[in-house]
Design a protein around this motif. Structure first.
Motif, PDB file in Angstrom:
ATOM      1  N   VAL A  13       0.843  -1.197   0.000  1.00  0.00           N
ATOM      2  CA  VAL A  13       0.000   0.000   0.000  1.00  0.00           C
ATOM      3  C   VAL A  13       0.876   1.244   0.000  1.00  0.00           C
ATOM      4  CG1 VAL A  13      -1.779   1.292   1.244  1.00  0.00           C
ATOM      5  CG2 VAL A  13      -1.816  -1.207   1.266  1.00  0.00           C
ATOM      6  N   ASP A  14       0.600   2.125  -0.927  1.00  0.00           N
ATOM      7  CA  ASP A  14       1.256   3.427  -0.999  1.00  0.00           C
ATOM      8  C   ASP A  14       0.185   4.467  -0.682  1.00  0.00           C
ATOM      9  OD1 ASP A  14       2.880   5.581  -1.500  1.00  0.00           O
ATOM     10  OD2 ASP A  14       2.898   5.317  -3.671  1.00  0.00           O
ATOM     11  N   PHE A  15       0.347   5.174   0.415  1.00  0.00           N
ATOM     12  CA  PHE A  15      -0.640   6.146   0.870  1.00  0.00           C
ATOM     13  C   PHE A  15      -0.138   7.556   0.597  1.00  0.00           C
ATOM     14  CE2 PHE A  15      -2.113   8.916   4.416  1.00  0.00           C
ATOM     15  CZ  PHE A  15      -3.447   8.965   4.060  1.00  0.00           C
ATOM     16  N   THR A  16      -1.009   8.397   0.028  1.00  0.00           N
ATOM     17  CA  THR A  16      -0.674   9.788  -0.248  1.00  0.00           C
ATOM     18  C   THR A  16      -1.741  10.677   0.380  1.00  0.00           C
ATOM     19  OG1 THR A  16       0.300   9.156  -2.349  1.00  0.00           O
ATOM     20  CG2 THR A  16      -0.205  11.483  -2.054  1.00  0.00           C
ATOM     21  N   CYS A  17      -1.285  11.659   1.133  1.00  0.00           N
ATOM     22  CA  CYS A  17      -2.206  12.604   1.766  1.00  0.00           C
ATOM     23  C   CYS A  17      -1.647  14.010   1.583  1.00  0.00           C
ATOM     24  CB  CYS A  17      -2.368  12.276   3.245  1.00  0.00           C
ATOM     25  SG  CYS A  17      -3.517  13.375   4.094  1.00  0.00           S
ATOM     26  N   PRO A  18      -1.936  14.659   0.439  1.00  0.00           N
ATOM     27  CA  PRO A  18      -1.373  15.973   0.170  1.00  0.00           C
ATOM     28  C   PRO A  18      -2.026  17.122   0.949  1.00  0.00           C
ATOM     29  CG  PRO A  18      -2.762  15.294  -1.629  1.00  0.00           C
ATOM     30  CD  PRO A  18      -2.717  14.142  -0.666  1.00  0.00           C
ATOM     31  N   LEU A  19      -3.089  16.851   1.697  1.00  0.00           N
ATOM     32  CA  LEU A  19      -3.802  17.802   2.546  1.00  0.00           C
ATOM     33  C   LEU A  19      -4.618  18.855   1.799  1.00  0.00           C
ATOM     34  CD1 LEU A  19      -1.141  18.395   5.337  1.00  0.00           C
ATOM     35  CD2 LEU A  19      -3.067  16.811   5.375  1.00  0.00           C
ATOM     36  N   VAL A  55      -4.669   4.785   9.146  1.00  0.00           N
ATOM     37  CA  VAL A  55      -4.344   4.588   7.731  1.00  0.00           C
ATOM     38  C   VAL A  55      -4.427   3.102   7.383  1.00  0.00           C
ATOM     39  CG1 VAL A  55      -2.507   4.769   6.000  1.00  0.00           C
ATOM     40  CG2 VAL A  55      -2.942   6.672   7.557  1.00  0.00           C
ATOM     41  N   MET A  56      -3.879   2.234   8.225  1.00  0.00           N
ATOM     42  CA  MET A  56      -3.900   0.804   7.939  1.00  0.00           C
ATOM     43  C   MET A  56      -5.329   0.246   7.968  1.00  0.00           C
ATOM     44  SD  MET A  56      -1.644  -2.327   9.510  1.00  0.00           S
ATOM     45  CE  MET A  56      -0.137  -1.679   8.816  1.00  0.00           C
ATOM     46  N   GLU A  57      -6.139   0.687   8.913  1.00  0.00           N
ATOM     47  CA  GLU A  57      -7.538   0.230   8.984  1.00  0.00           C
ATOM     48  C   GLU A  57      -8.328   0.697   7.757  1.00  0.00           C
ATOM     49  OE1 GLU A  57      -8.311   0.145  13.825  1.00  0.00           O
ATOM     50  OE2 GLU A  57      -8.531   2.024  12.715  1.00  0.00           O
ATOM     51  N   ALA A  58      -8.096   1.942   7.346  1.00  0.00           N
ATOM     52  CA  ALA A  58      -8.790   2.466   6.163  1.00  0.00           C
ATOM     53  C   ALA A  58      -8.356   1.707   4.914  1.00  0.00           C
ATOM     54  CB  ALA A  58      -8.518   3.960   6.009  1.00  0.00           C
ATOM     55  N   ALA A  59      -7.059   1.423   4.782  1.00  0.00           N
ATOM     56  CA  ALA A  59      -6.563   0.673   3.634  1.00  0.00           C
ATOM     57  C   ALA A  59      -7.177  -0.722   3.597  1.00  0.00           C
ATOM     58  CB  ALA A  59      -5.042   0.581   3.676  1.00  0.00           C
TER      59      ALA A  59
END
Length: 115
Positions: A13-19, A55-59
């Motif tokens: 999983v690659d998570f991006t959160c640019p806000l 983040v892990m739960e959402a993924a």
């Protein structure tokens, strides 16, 4: 970036959160010889509202939702080598012997080869 393990399989999983825009998850197949949520071995998911989860739960929730909403499919052969070569060392497949052979898993967990 982290390895996600679910009852439907493993994914990098690659998570991006640019806000300032929508956030995203990128799911890359790790075990390329088993069904995945995309025939290419990669699937992205974008959203504008952050759920009240880690983040892990959402993924895990997003990945499982894709897996349960549609059939898990075999990754096409032409995408497997590229996916395998692009995985970081910490996310390598546990068994590389069957990475090129498509399999099918039924609802009882029985695995069989497809040709």
């Amino acid at each position: 970036m982290f390895v996600l393990e679910t009852k439907h399989g493993r994914a990098l999983v690659d998570f991006t959160c640019p806000l300032d825009t929508c956030s995203s998850f990128g799911f890359t197949a790790i075990d390329l010889g088993v069904p995945f949520i995309s025939t290419t071995g990669y699937r992205s998911h974008f959203y504008a509202e952050w759920p009240p989860l880690s983040v892990m739960e959402a993924a895990a929730a997003v990945f499982c939702e894709y897996a349960e909403a549609g059939e898990m499919v075999n990754i096409k052969i032409e995408y497997r080598q590229g996916r395998n070569n692009s995985l970081p060392d910490f996310a390598k497949p546990s068994c590389t012997a069957f990475q090129g052979i498509p399999t099918q898993t039924d609802d009882k967990g029985q695995i069989g080869f497809q040709f």
